[in-house]
Design a protein around this motif. Structure first.
Motif, short mmCIF file in Angstrom:
data_model
loop_
_atom_site.label_atom_id
_atom_site.label_comp_id
_atom_site.label_asym_id
_atom_site.label_seq_id
_atom_site.Cartn_x
_atom_site.Cartn_y
_atom_site.Cartn_z
N GLN A 190 0.85 -1.19 0.00
CA GLN A 190 0.00 0.00 0.00
C GLN A 190 0.88 1.23 0.00
OE1 GLN A 190 -2.77 0.14 3.24
NE2 GLN A 190 -3.84 1.95 2.46
N LEU A 191 0.53 2.18 -0.88
CA LEU A 191 1.24 3.45 -0.97
C LEU A 191 0.24 4.57 -0.79
CD1 LEU A 191 3.42 2.58 -4.08
CD2 LEU A 191 4.23 2.76 -1.73
N VAL A 192 0.55 5.51 0.10
CA VAL A 192 -0.37 6.60 0.40
C VAL A 192 0.35 7.92 0.22
CG1 VAL A 192 -1.90 7.63 2.10
CG2 VAL A 192 -1.58 5.13 2.04
N GLU A 193 -0.08 8.70 -0.81
CA GLU A 193 0.53 9.99 -1.08
C GLU A 193 -0.18 11.10 -0.32
OE1 GLU A 193 0.62 8.07 -5.35
OE2 GLU A 193 -0.84 8.25 -3.75
N SER A 194 0.55 12.17 -0.07
CA SER A 194 -0.03 13.38 0.52
C SER A 194 0.86 14.56 0.15
CB SER A 194 -0.13 13.25 2.04
OG SER A 194 1.15 13.08 2.61
N GLY A 195 0.35 15.76 0.41
CA GLY A 195 1.15 16.96 0.21
C GLY A 195 0.79 17.80 -1.00
N GLY A 196 -0.13 17.32 -1.82
CA GLY A 196 -0.52 18.11 -2.97
C GLY A 196 -1.34 19.32 -2.56
N LEU A 226 6.36 22.88 -3.09
CA LEU A 226 5.55 21.88 -2.40
C LEU A 226 6.44 20.67 -2.13
CD1 LEU A 226 2.09 21.55 -4.23
CD2 LEU A 226 2.46 22.26 -1.86
N ARG A 227 6.11 19.93 -1.07
CA ARG A 227 6.77 18.66 -0.83
C ARG A 227 5.72 17.56 -0.75
NH1 ARG A 227 10.56 16.51 4.15
NH2 ARG A 227 8.52 16.42 5.20
N LEU A 228 5.85 16.60 -1.64
CA LEU A 228 4.97 15.44 -1.63
C LEU A 228 5.59 14.34 -0.79
CD1 LEU A 228 3.95 15.22 -5.40
CD2 LEU A 228 2.95 16.62 -3.57
N SER A 229 4.73 13.56 -0.13
CA SER A 229 5.18 12.41 0.65
C SER A 229 4.42 11.17 0.19
CB SER A 229 4.93 12.64 2.15
OG SER A 229 5.63 13.76 2.62
N CYS A 230 5.04 10.03 0.36
CA CYS A 230 4.41 8.76 0.02
C CYS A 230 4.85 7.74 1.07
CB CYS A 230 4.82 8.31 -1.37
SG CYS A 230 4.32 6.64 -1.81
N VAL A 231 3.90 7.27 1.84
CA VAL A 231 4.20 6.29 2.87
C VAL A 231 3.97 4.89 2.32
CG1 VAL A 231 3.60 5.43 5.16
CG2 VAL A 231 3.56 7.88 4.69
N GLY A 232 4.94 4.01 2.51
CA GLY A 232 4.83 2.63 2.07
C GLY A 232 4.44 1.72 3.22
N LEU A 233 3.43 0.90 3.02
CA LEU A 233 2.93 0.01 4.06
C LEU A 233 2.83 -1.41 3.53
CD1 LEU A 233 -0.02 2.29 5.23
CD2 LEU A 233 2.18 2.03 6.36
N ASP A 292 3.61 22.08 -14.42
CA ASP A 292 3.78 21.01 -13.45
C ASP A 292 2.44 20.53 -12.88
OD1 ASP A 292 6.62 22.82 -12.27
OD2 ASP A 292 6.66 21.00 -13.52
N THR A 293 1.38 21.22 -13.23
CA THR A 293 0.06 20.82 -12.77
C THR A 293 -0.28 19.42 -13.26
OG1 THR A 293 -0.75 23.09 -12.70
CG2 THR A 293 -2.41 21.35 -12.91
N ALA A 294 -0.62 18.53 -12.33
CA ALA A 294 -0.89 17.13 -12.66
C ALA A 294 -1.30 16.40 -11.39
CB ALA A 294 0.34 16.47 -13.26
N VAL A 295 -1.75 15.17 -11.57
CA VAL A 295 -1.88 14.26 -10.45
C VAL A 295 -0.55 13.50 -10.34
CG1 VAL A 295 -3.10 12.28 -9.46
CG2 VAL A 295 -4.36 14.01 -10.77
N TYR A 296 0.02 13.53 -9.16
CA TYR A 296 1.31 12.89 -8.92
C TYR A 296 1.10 11.56 -8.21
CZ TYR A 296 3.84 17.00 -10.47
OH TYR A 296 4.36 18.01 -11.24
N TYR A 297 1.78 10.53 -8.72
CA TYR A 297 1.66 9.18 -8.18
C TYR A 297 3.02 8.66 -7.75
CZ TYR A 297 -2.80 9.07 -10.72
OH TYR A 297 -4.06 9.34 -11.19
N CYS A 298 3.07 7.98 -6.63
CA CYS A 298 4.30 7.26 -6.29
C CYS A 298 4.14 5.79 -6.71
CB CYS A 298 4.66 7.38 -4.82
SG CYS A 298 3.53 6.61 -3.66
N ASN A 299 5.28 5.20 -6.98
CA ASN A 299 5.32 3.83 -7.50
C ASN A 299 6.48 3.09 -6.87
OD1 ASN A 299 6.87 2.17 -9.90
ND2 ASN A 299 4.68 1.77 -9.85
#
Length: 120
Positions: free
Chosen positions: A3-9, A18-25, A90-97
């Protein structure tokens, strides 16, 4: 289960940061190559940045090189994307992978995405 959960947008003005974060679970975060992608409506996901499992090697798309910085904290299972000097494009939906090869099979997981909007 991975599970990956992004935040910070959010909504920022051009030139801001901006700083985006992605927590890996649920998986061995430190053994995975981590990536940030972004996507705009009607377009394919674009690779923005990559970081090796130990964090020593990074790569960036030409469009963000020098403005964005990818980093990771393997002790806390968190991936970051520091975005400076933001532009409207840079406007977009950002995804972590998260990716790794298990034998010859590529294991890949995605977060749900976080919206970044750069507008005056």
């Amino acid at each position: 289960q991975v599970q990956l959960v992004e935040s910070g947008g959010g909504l920022v003005q051009p030139g801001e940061s901006l700083r985006l974060s992605c927590v890996g679970l649920g998986f061995s975060f430190s053994s995975y190559t981590m990536k940030w992608f972004r996507q705009t409506p009607g377009n394919e996901r674009e690779l923005v940045a990559t970081i090796a499992p130990a964090g020593g090697t990074t790569n960036y798309a030409d469009s963000v090189s020098g403005r964005f910085t990818i980093s990771r904290d393997n002790a806390e299972n968190i991936l970051y994307l520091q975005m400076n000097s933001l532009r409207p494009e840079d406007t977009a939906v950002y995804y972590c992978n998260a990716q790794k090869f298990v034998d010859t099979d590529l294991v890949s997981a995605w977060g749900q995405g976080t919206q970044v909007t750069v507008s005056s």
